[in-house]
Design a protein around this motif. Structure first.
Motif, PDB file in Angstrom:
ATOM      1  N   GLY A  64       7.430  19.869  -8.810  1.00  0.00           N
ATOM      2  CA  GLY A  64       8.952  19.601  -8.760  1.00  0.00           C
ATOM      3  C   GLY A  64       9.581  18.640  -7.722  1.00  0.00           C
ATOM      4  O   GLY A  64      10.442  18.414  -7.160  1.00  0.00           O
ATOM      5  N   ILE A  65       8.243  17.968  -6.909  1.00  0.00           N
ATOM      6  CA  ILE A  65       8.378  17.151  -5.705  1.00  0.00           C
ATOM      7  C   ILE A  65       8.647  15.892  -6.334  1.00  0.00           C
ATOM      8  O   ILE A  65       7.722  15.222  -7.202  1.00  0.00           O
ATOM      9  N   LYS A  66       9.930  15.346  -5.711  1.00  0.00           N
ATOM     10  CA  LYS A  66      10.108  13.777  -5.848  1.00  0.00           C
ATOM     11  C   LYS A  66       9.721  12.947  -4.711  1.00  0.00           C
ATOM     12  O   LYS A  66       9.946  13.049  -3.763  1.00  0.00           O
ATOM     13  N   VAL A  67       9.103  11.775  -5.125  1.00  0.00           N
ATOM     14  CA  VAL A  67       8.697  10.834  -4.116  1.00  0.00           C
ATOM     15  C   VAL A  67       9.302   9.447  -4.498  1.00  0.00           C
ATOM     16  O   VAL A  67       9.049   9.001  -5.476  1.00  0.00           O
ATOM     17  N   LEU A  68       9.847   8.715  -3.332  1.00  0.00           N
ATOM     18  CA  LEU A  68      10.262   7.512  -3.660  1.00  0.00           C
ATOM     19  C   LEU A  68      10.076   6.532  -2.530  1.00  0.00           C
ATOM     20  O   LEU A  68       9.877   6.778  -1.047  1.00  0.00           O
ATOM     21  N   ALA A  69       9.698   5.166  -2.752  1.00  0.00           N
ATOM     22  CA  ALA A  69       9.554   3.962  -1.749  1.00  0.00           C
ATOM     23  C   ALA A  69      11.094   3.488  -1.650  1.00  0.00           C
ATOM     24  O   ALA A  69      11.232   3.108  -2.745  1.00  0.00           O
ATOM     25  N   GLY A  77       0.814  -1.074  -0.023  1.00  0.00           N
ATOM     26  CA  GLY A  77       0.027   0.050   0.103  1.00  0.00           C
ATOM     27  C   GLY A  77       0.860   1.411  -0.022  1.00  0.00           C
ATOM     28  O   GLY A  77       0.611   2.249  -0.835  1.00  0.00           O
ATOM     29  N   VAL A  78       2.135   1.185   0.810  1.00  0.00           N
ATOM     30  CA  VAL A  78       2.906   2.358   0.869  1.00  0.00           C
ATOM     31  C   VAL A  78       3.350   2.531  -0.645  1.00  0.00           C
ATOM     32  O   VAL A  78       3.698   3.848  -1.055  1.00  0.00           O
ATOM     33  N   ASN A  79       3.788   1.606  -1.144  1.00  0.00           N
ATOM     34  CA  ASN A  79       4.499   1.481  -2.428  1.00  0.00           C
ATOM     35  C   ASN A  79       3.408   2.447  -3.635  1.00  0.00           C
ATOM     36  O   ASN A  79       3.709   3.160  -4.272  1.00  0.00           O
ATOM     37  N   VAL A  80       2.162   2.056  -3.520  1.00  0.00           N
ATOM     38  CA  VAL A  80       1.089   2.576  -4.292  1.00  0.00           C
ATOM     39  C   VAL A  80       1.013   4.136  -4.092  1.00  0.00           C
ATOM     40  O   VAL A  80       0.849   4.850  -4.869  1.00  0.00           O
ATOM     41  N   ALA A 100       3.705  10.951  -6.370  1.00  0.00           N
ATOM     42  CA  ALA A 100       4.647  11.300  -7.311  1.00  0.00           C
ATOM     43  C   ALA A 100       3.813  11.757  -8.472  1.00  0.00           C
ATOM     44  O   ALA A 100       4.278  12.719  -9.016  1.00  0.00           O
ATOM     45  N   ALA A 101       2.772  11.069  -9.025  1.00  0.00           N
ATOM     46  CA  ALA A 101       1.927  11.566 -10.143  1.00  0.00           C
ATOM     47  C   ALA A 101       1.419  12.962  -9.659  1.00  0.00           C
ATOM     48  O   ALA A 101       1.374  13.985 -10.502  1.00  0.00           O
TER      49      ALA A 101
END
Ligand SMILES: NC(=O)c1ccc[n+]([C@@H]2O[C@H](COP(=O)([O-])OP(=O)(O)OC[C@H]3O[C@@H](n4cnc5c(N)ncnc54)[C@H](OP(=O)(O)O)[C@@H]3O)[C@@H](O)[C@H]2O)c1
Length: 267
Positions: A188-193, A172-175, A181-182
Motif C-alpha cells: 500500500g506504499i505509493k512512490v512518486l517522482a 535514474g531517479v525516475n526509473v 512503486a512496483a
C-alpha cells in the motif's frame, strides 16, 4: 495529524516544503539537513515547536540511517510522507554538452558523482532507511523530487543538450521510483517522482553568467510553452507540489508528474 520528513531542507525548495508544512500545527515536520546550524532552518525551527531539525547526509548511508532513527524517536517509529529532495551538481560542467565531456575515466566519474550520489544512491539509501517508518505510517507516501530535464520529449523539443549528469541522474531517479512503486504496491506504499517546475532558488544577487544562462533556458523552454515568462517562486512550486502529493494514489504511483499534476505541462 500527519508526519513529513524532507531531505535537503536547509534552503530552496526543501526549506519551503518545511515552511509550508510546519505552518499547519497538526503536522509533525522533520527537516533533514547536513548542517544543523544552517541559518534558514534553525530560524524556522525556533518559531515552530512541531518542526524538528535532524542531521543527515543522503550521500552517507550511516548518516541517513542515523537520521531515520532520530526521526523514529520523535514520531514513535512511524512516518506518513518522505520527500527526498537533496541534490548536488558539478557546477563547472553543468552547461557542458555530451560531446564536451572528457576522455578521462576519473574526471568523468567525478563530474557525475555529485548528482548520482544525491539523487540515485542517496535516493536508495534514504528510501530504505525510512521505509520501516513509512510502513507504519497512515499515508504511506514516498516522493523523490526529480526534474523535467529528464523528460525525453522535453529535451527533444527544447534542444536542451547540456546538464548531462544532472539529467541522467534524474532519469535514474525516475526509473528507481517506478521500481520502488512496483515492489511496494502490495504494502500500500505509493512512490512518486515529482518535478517542481522551474524555480528561482538562488540566494542573493545572481551573477551575470547565471542571468545569461537563465535567458538562454527561457528561450528554449518557450519552445514548448510560449507564454512562459520565467522562473516561479518556491512558494508557488511547493504549494502546487503539495496538492499533487495529497492526490498521490495507487494509480499515479510510479509516475513522474509535474507540480501541475501531469506529465505534459512542466512549467
Ligand atoms: N530549482 C529548480 O528550478 C528545480 C527544477 C527542477 C528540479 N529541481 C529539484 O528540486 C530539488 C531542490 O532544488 P533547489 O533548487 O531547492 O536546490 P538547492 O537550493 O541547491 O538545494 C539543494 C538542497 O540539497 C542539499 N544537499 C546537497 N548535497 C547534499 C547532501 N550530500 N546531503 C544532503 N543534502 C544535500 C542542500 O543542502 P546543503 O545546504 O547542505 O548543501 C540543499 O538543502 C532538487 O532535487 C532539484 O534537482 C529544482
Amino acid at each position: 495529524m500527519s508526519s513529513y520528513a524532507i531531505t535537503g531542507a536547509s534552503k530552496g525548495i526543501g526549506r519551503e516544503f518545511v515552511r509550508q508544512l510546519a505552518a499547519d500545527t497538526n503536522n509533525t515536520v522533520l527537516a533533514i539537513v547536513r548542517d544543523l546550524k544552517s541559518p534558514g532552518i534553525s530560524e524556522l525551527a525556533s518559531n515552530h515547536p512541531n518542526l524538528h531539525v535532524i542531521k543527515g547526509d543522503v550521500t552517507d548511508p550511516k548518516s541517513i540511517l542515523e537520521a531515520a532513527s532520530a526521526a523514529a524517536a520523535i514520531t514513535g517509529g512511524k512516518l506518513d510522507v518522505l520527500i527526498h529532495n537533496s541534490n548536488a551538481v558539478d557546477l563547472a560542467t553543468a552547461f557542458s554538452n555530451p560531446t564536451q565531456l572528457p576522455f578521462d575515466a576519473q574526471a568523468t566519474r567525478a563530474i557525475f558523482e555529485p548528482s548520482l550520489s544525491t539523487g540515485v544512491y542517496g535516493g536508495i539509501w534514504t528510501t530504505n532507511a525510512f521505509l520501516p517508518l513509512i510502513e507504519k505510517g497512515v499515508q504511506k507516501k514516498i516522493v523523490h523530487i526529480s526534474s523535467a530535464m529528464a523528460d525525453l520529449e522535453l529535451i527533444k523539443k527544447t534542444g536542451v543538450s547540456y546538464s548531462v549528469p544532472y539529467s541522467v541522474s534524474k532519469a535514474g531517479v525516475n526509473v528507481q521510483v517506478t521500481k520502488y512503486a512496483a515492489e511496494l504496491a502490495p504494502k500500500g506504499i505509493k512512490v512518486l517522482a515529482l518535478s517542481p517546475g522551474w524555480v528561482d532558488t538562488w540566494e542573493g544577487e545572481k551573477p551575470p553568467q547565471l542571468l545569461q544562462a537563465n535567458e538562454i533556458m527561457l528561450k528554449q523552454f518557450q519552445a514548448v510553452e510560449p507564454e512562459l515568462k520565467g522562473q516561479i517562486q518556491p512558494e508557488e512550486s511547493v504549494r502546487k507540489s503539495l496538492q499533487v502529493i495529497a492526490r498521490l494514489d495507487s494509480e499515479t504511483s510510479g509516475l513522474l508528474l509535474s507540480h501541475n499534476g501531469n506529465n505534459t505541462r512542466w512549467f
